[in-house]
Scaffold this active site. Sequence first.
Site, PDB file in Angstrom:
ATOM      1  N   GLU A  47      -3.361  -4.537  10.664  1.00  0.00           N
ATOM      2  CA  GLU A  47      -3.710  -4.255  12.062  1.00  0.00           C
ATOM      3  C   GLU A  47      -3.817  -5.540  12.870  1.00  0.00           C
ATOM      4  O   GLU A  47      -3.782  -6.653  12.322  1.00  0.00           O
ATOM      5  CB  GLU A  47      -5.015  -3.446  12.103  1.00  0.00           C
ATOM      6  CG  GLU A  47      -4.848  -2.093  11.426  1.00  0.00           C
ATOM      7  CD  GLU A  47      -6.018  -1.155  11.611  1.00  0.00           C
ATOM      8  OE1 GLU A  47      -7.105  -1.604  12.020  1.00  0.00           O
ATOM      9  OE2 GLU A  47      -5.828   0.051  11.339  1.00  0.00           O
ATOM     10  N   GLU A  58       3.927   1.654   5.111  1.00  0.00           N
ATOM     11  CA  GLU A  58       5.277   2.066   4.726  1.00  0.00           C
ATOM     12  C   GLU A  58       6.321   1.084   5.248  1.00  0.00           C
ATOM     13  O   GLU A  58       7.289   0.751   4.564  1.00  0.00           O
ATOM     14  CB  GLU A  58       5.578   3.469   5.279  1.00  0.00           C
ATOM     15  CG  GLU A  58       4.702   4.561   4.695  1.00  0.00           C
ATOM     16  CD  GLU A  58       3.424   4.810   5.482  1.00  0.00           C
ATOM     17  OE1 GLU A  58       2.883   3.858   6.080  1.00  0.00           O
ATOM     18  OE2 GLU A  58       2.964   5.960   5.495  1.00  0.00           O
ATOM     19  N   CYS A  92       7.413   5.264  11.169  1.00  0.00           N
ATOM     20  CA  CYS A  92       7.828   4.975   9.788  1.00  0.00           C
ATOM     21  C   CYS A  92       8.939   5.924   9.333  1.00  0.00           C
ATOM     22  O   CYS A  92       9.853   5.516   8.618  1.00  0.00           O
ATOM     23  CB  CYS A  92       6.635   5.037   8.850  1.00  0.00           C
ATOM     24  SG  CYS A  92       5.501   3.644   9.107  1.00  0.00           S
TER      25      CYS A  92
HETATM   26  N1  THU Z   1      -1.110   3.920   8.976  1.00  0.00           N
HETATM   27  C1  THU Z   1      -0.307   3.568   7.939  1.00  0.00           C
HETATM   28  O1  THU Z   1      -0.318   2.422   7.477  1.00  0.00           O
HETATM   29  N2  THU Z   1       0.510   4.511   7.425  1.00  0.00           N
HETATM   30  C2  THU Z   1       0.521   5.813   7.791  1.00  0.00           C
HETATM   31  O2  THU Z   1       1.266   6.597   7.218  1.00  0.00           O
HETATM   32  C3  THU Z   1      -0.350   6.274   8.874  1.00  0.00           C
HETATM   33  C4  THU Z   1      -1.094   5.225   9.595  1.00  0.00           C
HETATM   34  C5  THU Z   1      -2.065   2.936   9.485  1.00  0.00           C
HETATM   35  C6  THU Z   1      -1.801   2.397  10.851  1.00  0.00           C
HETATM   36  C7  THU Z   1      -3.199   1.977  11.270  1.00  0.00           C
HETATM   37  O3  THU Z   1      -3.473   0.691  10.744  1.00  0.00           O
HETATM   38  C8  THU Z   1      -4.112   2.958  10.593  1.00  0.00           C
HETATM   39  O4  THU Z   1      -3.355   3.524   9.543  1.00  0.00           O
HETATM   40  C9  THU Z   1      -4.628   4.074  11.483  1.00  0.00           C
HETATM   41  O5  THU Z   1      -3.589   4.710  12.147  1.00  0.00           O
END
Ligand code: THU
Length: 132
Positions: A47, A58, A92
């Site tokens: 993040e 992903e 993704c």
């Molecule tokens: N996120 C992922 O890494 N993969 C997913 O499939 C869904 C969301 C992350 C993005 C963000 O850092 C956090 O989860 C909340 O959305």
Amino acid sequence: MDDDAWDGLKRAAMNARAHAYAPYSGFTVGAALQTKSGAVFTGCNVENASYGATICAERAALAAAVSAGERELVALAIASGAKSPTPPCGICRQSLIELAPSLSIRSYAGNGCVEYDLASLLPDAFDRDQLD
Ligand code: THU
């Protein structure tokens, strides 16, 4: 992919999740991509204070595979701490379908597992054919 291979991929995704950097959402995700060569590439969400700069687990795994010269993607495991297994987000899906239109996906959370195939998650995807 047999069940043993999926178990290994699940563990790789869970290990990657431990490295997630998610101070804003608190939602940590790990992903592991198996390629045709048998190699496994992992990623976690990263993040950013500028929220839109966040990278999902992903896409981090996808970038790791491609950066290592691997483009034949066979299977993807996702691990999160959600109440029930979560599907990959729309961005993704679009990123993954570029190289793997029929990617097999399993998502894990707690004791749960849900299986998806990418083509069903993103029907009528925009792809290179539309650029002609
Ligand atoms: N996120 C992922 O890494 N993969 C997913 O499939 C869904 C969301 C992350 C993005 C963000 O850092 C956090 O989860 C909340 O959305």
